[in-house]
Structure formats: C-alpha cells, structure tokens
Design a protein around this motif. Structure first.
Motif, PDB file in Angstrom:
ATOM      1  N   MET A 226       0.818  -1.207   0.000  1.00  0.00           N
ATOM      2  CA  MET A 226       0.000   0.000   0.000  1.00  0.00           C
ATOM      3  C   MET A 226       0.856   1.262   0.000  1.00  0.00           C
ATOM      4  SD  MET A 226      -3.044  -1.054   2.661  1.00  0.00           S
ATOM      5  CE  MET A 226      -3.759   0.578   2.501  1.00  0.00           C
ATOM      6  N   ALA A 227       1.953   1.223   0.751  1.00  0.00           N
ATOM      7  CA  ALA A 227       2.825   2.399   0.792  1.00  0.00           C
ATOM      8  C   ALA A 227       3.492   2.649  -0.554  1.00  0.00           C
ATOM      9  CB  ALA A 227       3.877   2.221   1.885  1.00  0.00           C
ATOM     10  N   VAL A 228       3.895   1.585  -1.235  1.00  0.00           N
ATOM     11  CA  VAL A 228       4.538   1.747  -2.540  1.00  0.00           C
ATOM     12  C   VAL A 228       3.531   2.137  -3.604  1.00  0.00           C
ATOM     13  CG1 VAL A 228       5.861   0.539  -4.314  1.00  0.00           C
ATOM     14  CG2 VAL A 228       6.409   0.200  -1.906  1.00  0.00           C
ATOM     15  N   SER A 229       2.336   1.606  -3.513  1.00  0.00           N
ATOM     16  CA  SER A 229       1.325   1.915  -4.527  1.00  0.00           C
ATOM     17  C   SER A 229       0.851   3.351  -4.468  1.00  0.00           C
ATOM     18  CB  SER A 229       0.126   0.970  -4.358  1.00  0.00           C
ATOM     19  OG  SER A 229      -0.477   1.182  -3.073  1.00  0.00           O
ATOM     20  N   ALA A 230       1.104   4.047  -3.391  1.00  0.00           N
ATOM     21  CA  ALA A 230       0.711   5.462  -3.316  1.00  0.00           C
ATOM     22  C   ALA A 230       1.517   6.316  -4.286  1.00  0.00           C
ATOM     23  CB  ALA A 230       0.881   5.979  -1.887  1.00  0.00           C
ATOM     24  N   GLU A 231       2.734   5.868  -4.627  1.00  0.00           N
ATOM     25  CA  GLU A 231       3.561   6.586  -5.599  1.00  0.00           C
ATOM     26  C   GLU A 231       3.154   6.159  -7.004  1.00  0.00           C
ATOM     27  OE1 GLU A 231       5.669   8.899  -4.868  1.00  0.00           O
ATOM     28  OE2 GLU A 231       5.521   8.686  -2.668  1.00  0.00           O
ATOM     29  N   LYS A 232       2.871   7.141  -7.846  1.00  0.00           N
ATOM     30  CA  LYS A 232       2.415   6.849  -9.210  1.00  0.00           C
ATOM     31  C   LYS A 232       3.563   6.592 -10.183  1.00  0.00           C
ATOM     32  CE  LYS A 232      -1.849   7.537  -7.992  1.00  0.00           C
ATOM     33  NZ  LYS A 232      -2.802   6.426  -7.905  1.00  0.00           N
ATOM     34  N   ASN A 233       4.780   6.820  -9.752  1.00  0.00           N
ATOM     35  CA  ASN A 233       5.917   6.722 -10.670  1.00  0.00           C
ATOM     36  C   ASN A 233       6.760   5.479 -10.409  1.00  0.00           C
ATOM     37  OD1 ASN A 233       6.827   7.474  -8.219  1.00  0.00           O
ATOM     38  ND2 ASN A 233       8.095   9.180  -8.903  1.00  0.00           N
ATOM     39  N   SER A 234       6.178   4.437  -9.867  1.00  0.00           N
ATOM     40  CA  SER A 234       6.932   3.227  -9.551  1.00  0.00           C
ATOM     41  C   SER A 234       6.168   2.007 -10.059  1.00  0.00           C
ATOM     42  CB  SER A 234       7.163   3.106  -8.031  1.00  0.00           C
ATOM     43  OG  SER A 234       5.929   3.059  -7.352  1.00  0.00           O
ATOM     44  N   THR A 235       6.934   0.962 -10.349  1.00  0.00           N
ATOM     45  CA  THR A 235       6.363  -0.315 -10.805  1.00  0.00           C
ATOM     46  C   THR A 235       6.427  -1.315  -9.655  1.00  0.00           C
ATOM     47  OG1 THR A 235       7.091   0.128 -13.055  1.00  0.00           O
ATOM     48  CG2 THR A 235       6.547  -2.158 -12.496  1.00  0.00           C
ATOM     49  N   LEU A 236       5.303  -1.914  -9.363  1.00  0.00           N
ATOM     50  CA  LEU A 236       5.201  -2.823  -8.228  1.00  0.00           C
ATOM     51  C   LEU A 236       5.131  -4.246  -8.735  1.00  0.00           C
ATOM     52  CD1 LEU A 236       4.860  -3.230  -5.179  1.00  0.00           C
ATOM     53  CD2 LEU A 236       2.394  -3.005  -5.513  1.00  0.00           C
ATOM     54  N   VAL A 237       6.019  -5.100  -8.242  1.00  0.00           N
ATOM     55  CA  VAL A 237       6.016  -6.537  -8.538  1.00  0.00           C
ATOM     56  C   VAL A 237       5.497  -7.248  -7.299  1.00  0.00           C
ATOM     57  CG1 VAL A 237       7.399  -8.537  -9.165  1.00  0.00           C
ATOM     58  CG2 VAL A 237       7.930  -6.284 -10.138  1.00  0.00           C
ATOM     59  N   LEU A 238       4.317  -7.833  -7.384  1.00  0.00           N
ATOM     60  CA  LEU A 238       3.668  -8.457  -6.240  1.00  0.00           C
ATOM     61  C   LEU A 238       3.903  -9.959  -6.283  1.00  0.00           C
ATOM     62  CD1 LEU A 238       1.833  -8.096  -3.774  1.00  0.00           C
ATOM     63  CD2 LEU A 238      -0.122  -8.464  -5.288  1.00  0.00           C
ATOM     64  N   PRO A 239       4.548 -10.540  -5.303  1.00  0.00           N
ATOM     65  CA  PRO A 239       4.716 -12.010  -5.275  1.00  0.00           C
ATOM     66  C   PRO A 239       3.411 -12.701  -4.919  1.00  0.00           C
ATOM     67  CG  PRO A 239       5.634 -11.016  -3.296  1.00  0.00           C
ATOM     68  CD  PRO A 239       5.219  -9.873  -4.195  1.00  0.00           C
ATOM     69  N   ILE A 240       3.162 -13.823  -5.581  1.00  0.00           N
ATOM     70  CA  ILE A 240       1.937 -14.590  -5.358  1.00  0.00           C
ATOM     71  C   ILE A 240       2.279 -15.776  -4.469  1.00  0.00           C
ATOM     72  CG2 ILE A 240       0.097 -15.923  -6.460  1.00  0.00           C
ATOM     73  CD1 ILE A 240       0.500 -14.241  -8.942  1.00  0.00           C
ATOM     74  N   PRO A 241       1.504 -16.050  -3.435  1.00  0.00           N
ATOM     75  CA  PRO A 241       1.800 -17.198  -2.558  1.00  0.00           C
ATOM     76  C   PRO A 241       1.739 -18.517  -3.329  1.00  0.00           C
ATOM     77  CG  PRO A 241       0.225 -15.709  -1.539  1.00  0.00           C
ATOM     78  CD  PRO A 241       0.374 -15.264  -2.949  1.00  0.00           C
ATOM     79  N   VAL A 242       2.579 -19.437  -2.932  1.00  0.00           N
ATOM     80  CA  VAL A 242       2.636 -20.745  -3.597  1.00  0.00           C
ATOM     81  C   VAL A 242       1.345 -21.529  -3.374  1.00  0.00           C
ATOM     82  CG1 VAL A 242       3.952 -22.902  -3.732  1.00  0.00           C
ATOM     83  CG2 VAL A 242       5.119 -20.728  -3.348  1.00  0.00           C
ATOM     84  N   GLU A 243       0.703 -21.362  -2.224  1.00  0.00           N
ATOM     85  CA  GLU A 243      -0.546 -22.079  -1.953  1.00  0.00           C
ATOM     86  C   GLU A 243      -1.617 -21.724  -2.976  1.00  0.00           C
ATOM     87  OE1 GLU A 243       1.257 -20.693   0.189  1.00  0.00           O
ATOM     88  OE2 GLU A 243       1.808 -22.198   1.675  1.00  0.00           O
ATOM     89  N   LEU A 244      -1.626 -20.452  -3.421  1.00  0.00           N
ATOM     90  CA  LEU A 244      -2.621 -20.055  -4.421  1.00  0.00           C
ATOM     91  C   LEU A 244      -2.354 -20.750  -5.754  1.00  0.00           C
ATOM     92  CD1 LEU A 244      -5.014 -18.308  -5.212  1.00  0.00           C
ATOM     93  CD2 LEU A 244      -3.413 -16.430  -5.685  1.00  0.00           C
ATOM     94  N   LEU A 245      -1.097 -20.882  -6.125  1.00  0.00           N
ATOM     95  CA  LEU A 245      -0.761 -21.595  -7.358  1.00  0.00           C
ATOM     96  C   LEU A 245      -1.150 -23.071  -7.270  1.00  0.00           C
ATOM     97  CD1 LEU A 245       2.747 -20.043  -8.130  1.00  0.00           C
ATOM     98  CD2 LEU A 245       0.537 -19.438  -9.125  1.00  0.00           C
TER      99      LEU A 245
END
Length: 317
Positions: A226-245
């Motif tokens: 949430m803190a990183v997403s507040a900045e509009k000039n950055s690219t966010l790479v979100l890791p997905i939990p292995v359990e979901l896969l």
C-alpha cells in the motif's frame, strides 16, 4: 560733599561687583574644586555650588568625578601556547580623591591608559588562546586587579575592565573552523550509530514477533504494498503465494475422460481379435528404492507448503 560721597560709594560698589565677579566660581554637581593658594593646597576640595576665591592669589582646579570610559588600543602579543593575537579592551574608572589625582600624578587619564596597555600585554602572555576566547570573565578580573593596584595611590578607582575583541590570524581561523567541523561530524556519526543500534534492536524484536506470528509478516507485506502503490511513478512486482498456485493447479486437474479416448473410440488393442493382440513384454522386476516427495517451504510467507497429491510423483516399486 554729598556728591563726592555718592561717587565714592558708587566706585566702591563697582569695585565690589568687579571683585565678586572675579572671585566667584561655580562648581557643578559632578565636579570637585581643588584650591591652590600661592601654589599650596588649601583644605579639602570645594563642594558643588557657588564658591569664592581670592583673585590672582588662588587657583581653583575642577576635577570631574564621573565614570570615564577609556578605550585601550589593540595590543599584539603571543599567548602561552605560541599563538599571535591582537586584543583590545576598555577600562571604566572614576576619580575618588580629587586632590591626589592632581598632586600625585601629572595626568591621571594618560597614566591609566598606559597602565592598561601594559597590563593587557602581560595578561596576553600569561594566558592560553582558549582562555582568551572562552574564559574572559577570569581574565577581566585579573586585568582589573593589575590596573587597580597602582591606580589606588593616584586617587583613581577602576570600576570595570572588559576585553572587547580578540583578532586571530587567518590561518588560525581556518584551523579552528576545520576543528569545529570535525568535532561536529564526529558527534553526528555517534548519533547516527546510536540510532542504527536502537533501530537494529527494534528490528530484531519485530522479526522475533513476526517469527512467532507468521500472519504479521503477511500484514506487513500488505502495508508495504500500500505504501509503494501510493507513488504513481513506480512499478510494483507483487509475489503470489505458492498455496494459491497449488489451488489453481488442482482446479485445472479435475478427473475426467482422457483426451483422444472418448466413448466409441476403439483402442489400439481393444478392437483387435484376441489372436491378433500382442501381449506386452514382461519387464523384469527390479527393486527400486521408494522416495517421498518433500514439500518445499515458501520463502515469502515463511509457511511450509502442503503436499499436493495431484502433483506428487508416483511411487515405483
């Protein structure tokens, strides 16, 4: 006769007026009058107000009793730690004995000025540079005592002595500036190191708390996102939990008819006659070591992944 008497009275009155005008002296409130009769001191100093003297015979000298501010010229000297400096000061003094100030010294102002310069040079040679810059009160007291000792016999009292300015060479100023900068940098580094130490202790406590409660790590991860997403000039790479896969993979592998073998489709051996069916060659039985699939831990969430029966390799015997 009467006219001559009137004329004599007028002449006497005129002479009296002239005598009074020549003999009258006015002494101001801040002055004292020292009377010399035929060159000899006569009595105590005259007080403020109107006073009479004998013309031609008496001489009245007025002495100012106010506090005199006397600037001391800048004196150049070498301190005890071999630093060349220029120091100027100011002396505050007043006359307490008008007769002594006129009789015992020719010019008490000039005498006090020369004594102040000599004492200032002496105090410079006995002091260090740090004392001249930071411990001026003590130097002022010592300078006052040095000047006041001979001035007491002159009827002069030293009220106060102040060192006004200390001039240093340019090289010494640069050296002191570098020293002050280095000291401030040292203190800044100590403060930063202390802050890092306190931060490391708090981070260690937080890590221990997250290790005891794995859900806290997930919440912290979401807060960071949430803190990183507040900045509009950055690219966010979100890791997905292995359990979901694993869950999605189990959903895609639901049991059903295999592809290419639907109802009504003859197989390779089923549609042939029994005589034409070729038996499969028998393979010799070999002892195969049984291996177990070990679930891999999730490095992001700190959780042990549950074994998936659909993706686990089959056991061979």
């Amino acid at each position: 006769m009467i006219a001559e008497l009137v004329a004599a009275v007028a002449v006497a009155g005129g002479a009296s007026v002239v005598y009074l005008a020549a003999a009258a002296r006015v002494i101001k409130q801040y002055e004292r009058g020292v009377l010399f009769r035929l060159g000899r001191l006569r009595g105590e100093p005259r007080m403020p107000g109107l006073t009479l003297v004998i013309p031609v015979v008496d001489r009245l000298h007025k002495v100012n009793m106010q506090i005199v501010t006397l600037p001391v010229p800048a004196q150049e000297g070498i301190t005890r730690d071999n630093v060349t400096v220029r120091v100027d000061a100011v002396v505050y003094f007043r006359v307490v004995d008008a007769s002594s100030a006129l009789i015992k010294v020719e010019d008490y102002r000039f005498a006090v000025s020369q004594m102040a310069q000599t004492s200032l040079r002496s105090i410079i040679g006995k002091s260090d540079l740090d004392d001249l810059l930071s411990n001026r009160e003590k130097l002022n007291e010592g300078l006052e005592l040095m000047i006041d000792s001979p001035a007491v016999g002159w009827g002069v009292q030293i009220d106060r002595v102040e060192i006004k300015d200390v001039s240093l060479p340019d090289t010494m100023k640069r050296s002191m500036a570098r020293q002050a900068e280095a000291d401030r940098e040292r203190r800044a580094r100590i403060i930063n190191a202390d802050a890092e130490l306190q931060a490391s202790k708090k981070l260690a406590e937080a890590a221990q708390q997250m290790a005891d409660t794995p859900t806290a790590l997930q919440l912290r991860l979401l807060q960071t996102v949430m803190a990183v997403s507040a900045e509009k000039n950055s690219t966010l790479v979100l890791p997905i939990p292995v359990e979901l896969l694993h869950f999605l993979e189990r959903g895609n592998r639901e049991p059903g008819p295999p592809p290419g073998r639907e109802q009504g489709t003859p197989s390779d051996n089923g549609d042939r006659p029994a005589a034409q069916q070729r038996p499969a060659p028998a393979e010799p039985l070999e002892a195969v070591e049984t291996t177990e699939a070990v679930p891999l831990p999730d490095p992001l969430l700190g959780l042990d992944a549950a074994p998936d029966p659909a993706t686990a390799p089959p056991e061979r015997t």
